[in-house]
Write a protein that holds these residues in place. Structure first.
Motif, short mmCIF file in Angstrom:
data_model
loop_
_atom_site.label_atom_id
_atom_site.label_comp_id
_atom_site.label_asym_id
_atom_site.label_seq_id
_atom_site.Cartn_x
_atom_site.Cartn_y
_atom_site.Cartn_z
N LYS A 285 3.78 22.64 -27.25
CA LYS A 285 3.33 21.68 -26.25
C LYS A 285 4.49 20.92 -25.62
N SER A 286 5.66 21.54 -25.58
CA SER A 286 6.87 20.84 -25.13
C SER A 286 7.05 20.80 -23.61
N ARG A 287 6.21 21.53 -22.87
CA ARG A 287 6.44 21.68 -21.43
C ARG A 287 5.40 20.92 -20.60
N THR A 288 5.88 20.32 -19.51
CA THR A 288 5.00 19.70 -18.52
C THR A 288 5.53 20.02 -17.13
N TRP A 289 4.64 20.51 -16.28
CA TRP A 289 5.00 20.68 -14.87
C TRP A 289 4.74 19.36 -14.17
N VAL A 290 5.61 18.99 -13.26
CA VAL A 290 5.49 17.71 -12.56
C VAL A 290 5.59 17.96 -11.06
N LEU A 291 4.57 17.53 -10.32
CA LEU A 291 4.59 17.56 -8.85
C LEU A 291 4.86 16.14 -8.37
N ILE A 292 5.83 15.98 -7.48
CA ILE A 292 6.23 14.66 -7.00
C ILE A 292 6.21 14.66 -5.48
N ALA A 293 5.43 13.75 -4.91
CA ALA A 293 5.39 13.58 -3.46
C ALA A 293 6.50 12.62 -3.08
N SER A 294 7.39 13.05 -2.17
CA SER A 294 8.51 12.20 -1.78
C SER A 294 8.80 12.35 -0.28
N PRO B 122 0.84 -1.20 0.00
CA PRO B 122 0.00 0.00 0.00
C PRO B 122 0.87 1.25 0.00
N ALA B 123 0.42 2.27 -0.71
CA ALA B 123 1.16 3.52 -0.78
C ALA B 123 1.16 4.18 0.59
N PRO B 124 2.30 4.75 1.00
CA PRO B 124 2.34 5.44 2.29
C PRO B 124 1.44 6.68 2.26
N ASN B 125 0.96 7.06 3.41
CA ASN B 125 0.12 8.24 3.56
C ASN B 125 0.96 9.48 3.28
N LEU B 126 0.43 10.41 2.49
CA LEU B 126 1.17 11.64 2.17
C LEU B 126 1.62 12.38 3.41
N HIS B 127 0.77 12.41 4.44
CA HIS B 127 1.10 13.15 5.66
C HIS B 127 2.21 12.47 6.46
N GLU B 128 2.50 11.21 6.16
CA GLU B 128 3.65 10.52 6.77
C GLU B 128 4.92 10.83 5.99
N MET B 129 4.78 11.27 4.75
CA MET B 129 5.93 11.49 3.88
C MET B 129 6.48 12.91 3.96
N MET B 130 5.61 13.89 4.19
CA MET B 130 6.03 15.28 4.09
C MET B 130 5.18 16.15 5.01
N PRO B 131 5.58 17.40 5.21
CA PRO B 131 4.79 18.29 6.06
C PRO B 131 3.35 18.44 5.55
N LYS B 132 2.45 18.73 6.47
CA LYS B 132 1.01 18.80 6.18
C LYS B 132 0.69 19.75 5.02
N ALA B 133 1.24 20.96 5.02
CA ALA B 133 0.91 21.92 3.96
C ALA B 133 1.32 21.39 2.58
N GLN B 134 2.44 20.69 2.51
CA GLN B 134 2.88 20.11 1.23
C GLN B 134 1.95 18.97 0.82
N ALA B 135 1.60 18.11 1.76
CA ALA B 135 0.69 17.00 1.46
C ALA B 135 -0.68 17.52 1.05
N ASP B 136 -1.16 18.55 1.72
CA ASP B 136 -2.46 19.13 1.39
C ASP B 136 -2.45 19.78 0.00
N PHE B 137 -1.35 20.41 -0.36
CA PHE B 137 -1.20 21.03 -1.68
C PHE B 137 -1.24 19.94 -2.77
N PHE B 138 -0.50 18.86 -2.55
CA PHE B 138 -0.50 17.75 -3.51
C PHE B 138 -1.92 17.20 -3.67
N THR B 139 -2.61 17.01 -2.56
CA THR B 139 -3.99 16.50 -2.59
C THR B 139 -4.91 17.47 -3.32
N LEU B 140 -4.74 18.77 -3.09
CA LEU B 140 -5.53 19.78 -3.79
C LEU B 140 -5.38 19.61 -5.30
#
Length: 183
Positions: free
Chosen positions: A83-92, A15-33
């Motif tokens: 169309k050459s650009r892509t923004w990438v958000l990575i939870a780590s 199972p994937a780890p919980n985002l809030h276990e991986m990083m600070p709350k504001a970062q996890a909440d932003f990724f979830t948003l």
């Protein structure tokens, strides 16, 4: 049977780890948003600089939150017909990472690609569930020495359904785009 047990011991089976276990709350909440914005498209234009010679001047900007996985969100960013650009958000476990993926028309990586950095407060302003600052990482500094002081900001304004992309270099404004949600 032993092959099955071995195969499921891999990380893709766990199972994937919980985002809030991986990083600070504001970062996890932003990724979830942003994960919750999956499928949404934003259209807008360059706000700064007001320079008719800028590469993005007078070009329609489109960002679509397109691929939303447990730990990676990909947001193609179109500038006019480019169309050459892509923004990438990575939870780590090191925190929320923002990268710029640049590709040629045939899908091969551009020579200048995968630059960006990790989220952290900027100029004493904390990151929030709707606004993050990403400081150029070592890879970026080596790839683009002039960009070693870059700080990118991504913000989603729920009340107006606007997406802001902003860049500073050497603590001074370099680029800003404002895009409005259309769906």
């Amino acid at each position: 049977m032993s092959l099955l047990v071995t195969a499921c011991a891999c990380s893709s089976c766990a199972p994937a780890p919980n985002l809030h276990e991986m990083m600070p709350k504001a970062q996890a909440d932003f990724f979830t948003l942003f994960k919750n914005l999956c499928g949404k498209t934003f259209v807008g234009s360059t706000v700064y600089p007001n320079d008719p010679n800028h590469d993005f001047a007078n070009k329609k900007l489109i960002a679509t939150v397109e691929e939303c996985h447990n730990r990676v969100i990909r947001i193609p960013f179109t500038v006019g017909d480019d169309k050459s650009r892509t923004w990438v958000l990575i939870a780590s476990y090191q925190g929320l990472l923002f990268k710029h993926d640049h590709r040629h028309e045939d899908g091969t990586p551009d020579r200048i690609t995968n630059y960006g950095g990790y989220s952290a407060k900027y100029k004493k302003e904390p990151v929030t569930a709707t606004k993050q600052f990403f400081h150029a990482d070592e890879f970026t500094a080596n790839l683009i020495p002039d960009a070693k002081t870059n700080v990118w900001m991504l913000e989603y304004k729920p009340e107006t359904k606007e997406l802001v992309y902003y860049l500073e270099r050497h603590g001074k404004p370099r680029y800003k785009a404002l895009l409005k949600q259309v769906n």
